[in-house]
Design a protein around this motif. Sequence first.
Motif, mmCIF file in Angstrom:
data_model
loop_
_atom_site.group_PDB
_atom_site.id
_atom_site.type_symbol
_atom_site.label_atom_id
_atom_site.label_comp_id
_atom_site.label_asym_id
_atom_site.label_seq_id
_atom_site.Cartn_x
_atom_site.Cartn_y
_atom_site.Cartn_z
ATOM 1 N N ILE A 66 39.383 8.568 -36.938
ATOM 2 C CA ILE A 66 39.737 8.201 -38.294
ATOM 3 C C ILE A 66 38.454 7.920 -39.060
ATOM 4 C CG2 ILE A 66 41.009 6.589 -39.743
ATOM 5 C CD1 ILE A 66 42.800 8.152 -37.876
ATOM 6 N N PHE A 67 38.324 8.518 -40.229
ATOM 7 C CA PHE A 67 37.229 8.195 -41.131
ATOM 8 C C PHE A 67 37.800 7.863 -42.494
ATOM 9 C CE2 PHE A 67 34.850 10.705 -38.057
ATOM 10 C CZ PHE A 67 33.659 10.010 -37.967
ATOM 11 N N LEU A 68 37.263 6.832 -43.137
ATOM 12 C CA LEU A 68 37.611 6.576 -44.521
ATOM 13 C C LEU A 68 36.776 7.530 -45.361
ATOM 14 C CD1 LEU A 68 37.824 2.693 -44.707
ATOM 15 C CD2 LEU A 68 39.587 4.367 -44.187
ATOM 16 N N TYR A 103 44.468 12.720 -45.223
ATOM 17 C CA TYR A 103 45.615 11.917 -45.625
ATOM 18 C C TYR A 103 45.255 11.154 -46.898
ATOM 19 C CZ TYR A 103 46.921 12.606 -40.713
ATOM 20 O OH TYR A 103 47.204 13.156 -39.484
ATOM 21 N N VAL A 104 46.243 10.897 -47.721
ATOM 22 C CA VAL A 104 46.023 10.156 -48.964
ATOM 23 C C VAL A 104 46.519 8.724 -48.793
ATOM 24 C CG1 VAL A 104 46.552 9.995 -51.414
ATOM 25 C CG2 VAL A 104 46.213 12.240 -50.364
ATOM 26 N N LEU A 125 47.134 2.725 -40.603
ATOM 27 C CA LEU A 125 47.004 3.976 -39.860
ATOM 28 C C LEU A 125 48.283 4.350 -39.133
ATOM 29 C CD1 LEU A 125 43.413 3.614 -38.348
ATOM 30 C CD2 LEU A 125 44.121 4.796 -40.442
ATOM 31 N N ALA A 126 48.960 3.362 -38.568
ATOM 32 C CA ALA A 126 50.197 3.646 -37.827
ATOM 33 C C ALA A 126 51.284 4.180 -38.742
ATOM 34 C CB ALA A 126 50.681 2.385 -37.114
ATOM 35 N N ASP A 127 51.202 3.847 -40.036
ATOM 36 C CA ASP A 127 52.168 4.362 -41.006
ATOM 37 C C ASP A 127 51.732 5.710 -41.561
ATOM 38 O OD1 ASP A 127 53.556 1.973 -40.693
ATOM 39 O OD2 ASP A 127 52.580 1.026 -42.404
ATOM 40 N N LEU A 128 50.427 5.886 -41.763
ATOM 41 C CA LEU A 128 49.910 7.110 -42.372
ATOM 42 C C LEU A 128 49.990 8.305 -41.429
ATOM 43 C CD1 LEU A 128 46.728 5.737 -44.186
ATOM 44 C CD2 LEU A 128 48.699 6.782 -45.308
ATOM 45 N N LEU A 129 49.677 8.091 -40.176
ATOM 46 C CA LEU A 129 49.608 9.186 -39.212
ATOM 47 C C LEU A 129 50.987 9.464 -38.602
ATOM 48 C CD1 LEU A 129 46.609 8.472 -39.616
ATOM 49 C CD2 LEU A 129 46.272 8.910 -37.192
ATOM 50 N N ILE A 152 51.127 10.605 -32.782
ATOM 51 C CA ILE A 152 49.745 10.194 -32.513
ATOM 52 C C ILE A 152 49.778 8.763 -31.995
ATOM 53 C CG2 ILE A 152 47.463 9.805 -33.495
ATOM 54 C CD1 ILE A 152 48.162 11.939 -35.592
ATOM 55 N N GLN A 153 49.467 8.610 -30.723
ATOM 56 C CA GLN A 153 49.600 7.323 -30.054
ATOM 57 C C GLN A 153 48.278 6.571 -29.913
ATOM 58 O OE1 GLN A 153 52.753 5.960 -28.663
ATOM 59 N NE2 GLN A 153 53.326 7.399 -30.264
ATOM 60 N N LYS A 154 47.161 7.278 -30.005
ATOM 61 C CA LYS A 154 45.871 6.635 -29.785
ATOM 62 C C LYS A 154 44.816 7.285 -30.675
ATOM 63 C CE LYS A 154 42.449 5.751 -26.084
ATOM 64 N NZ LYS A 154 42.118 5.994 -24.660
ATOM 65 N N VAL A 155 43.942 6.469 -31.257
ATOM 66 C CA VAL A 155 42.850 6.985 -32.083
ATOM 67 C C VAL A 155 41.603 6.144 -31.837
ATOM 68 C CG1 VAL A 155 44.341 7.875 -33.934
ATOM 69 C CG2 VAL A 155 43.439 5.539 -34.073
ATOM 70 N N ILE A 156 40.468 6.722 -32.197
ATOM 71 C CA ILE A 156 39.233 5.959 -32.331
ATOM 72 C C ILE A 156 38.950 5.866 -33.825
ATOM 73 C CG2 ILE A 156 36.747 5.882 -31.917
ATOM 74 C CD1 ILE A 156 37.225 7.455 -29.356
ATOM 75 N N TYR A 157 38.879 4.652 -34.312
ATOM 76 C CA TYR A 157 38.560 4.457 -35.721
ATOM 77 C C TYR A 157 37.057 4.241 -35.872
ATOM 78 C CZ TYR A 157 37.909 2.382 -40.262
ATOM 79 O OH TYR A 157 37.441 2.144 -41.525
#
Length: 334
Positions: free
Chosen positions: A11-13, A99-100, A129-133, A137-142
């Motif tokens: 995830i990147f802002l 994503y927006v 993130l849990a709402d946007l994605l 998708i169960q796991k991310v590196i932010y």
Amino acid sequence: MFLSRFVLAFIFLSSLLLFPANSIRLFKAEDESDLFMEAPVYQNGPHCPVLAIHSVVKHGSCPQNVFFHFIASDSSSVVPTQLTRIVKSVFPSLSFKVYVFQKKLVRDLVSSSIRQALDNPLNYARIYLADLLETCIQKVIYLDSDTIVVDNIQKLWNINLTGSRTIGAPEYCNANFDKYFTSDFWSNPRFSKVFEGKRACYFNTGVMVMDLGRWRQGDYTREIEKWMRVQKDKRIYELGSLPPFLLVFGGDIEAIDHRWNQHGLGGDNLVNSCRTLHPGPISLLHWSGKGKPWVRLDAKRPCSVDFLWAPYDLYKFHGYSRHRQLDGFRFDSL
């Protein structure tokens, strides 16, 4: 755990990457594809299963297995379609999605901070993130956009979140935890009891391994929003989106080696000062703080550590030499 086909999700802002809130880089070219150099193509090695960006794919052992999620603000001057074109022009083979993030989600929740840049609604996107994605998708590196990775990111992905832990991040238990909250917070038993029985330590939310499945089960977005509403009414902290994370997860995160977040390279929050690297091994460099490397490089007033950022920056119009060597820096140690 990796399956036979695995994807590392990051995830990147995104708009912070191109237009940081505290110091905007102005683009003059009509065609944004002319602003950046194209990165080399990084391909998987024969050992790989079948199927900030440059640094991740450059040092990754299986770069084609990396999937990037970019979060763009609906109020940014760079619209999502433009951001998509920019990323595709620089990384033609990159797997990603934009994503927006709608600032109205936090418009009534964001409180003023000691740094104006921290008031940007996009700083709060990590809470959603849990709402946007997609739910699959169960796991991310932010990762914050002011980071570079100088190690194989798969090592970070492989870290297990034990028990019911939802977040993994480097902890800093020698930091004065009390300073992240006001005296009104600590004097109110109803608030301060949230840390009872816990050894709560500071952690930086710019680098996190996140189990989104557990996040959704715990409904942690709503838990953080509850504390943000308390903040609006009672003023229990001074720093943006960090304290509500500490309130919900402090004392219950997976402690990750400090090498994965050498933070504070942006200097002091009040004075634009230079910092040096901390001793020890480094896997990730993080320019948290007021000063950003691209701003100081553009202004031709870089700190020494900013020359570690320079080789990964594909912007064409910097006023620095990409090949400058610095005395006292051991680039091979990274």
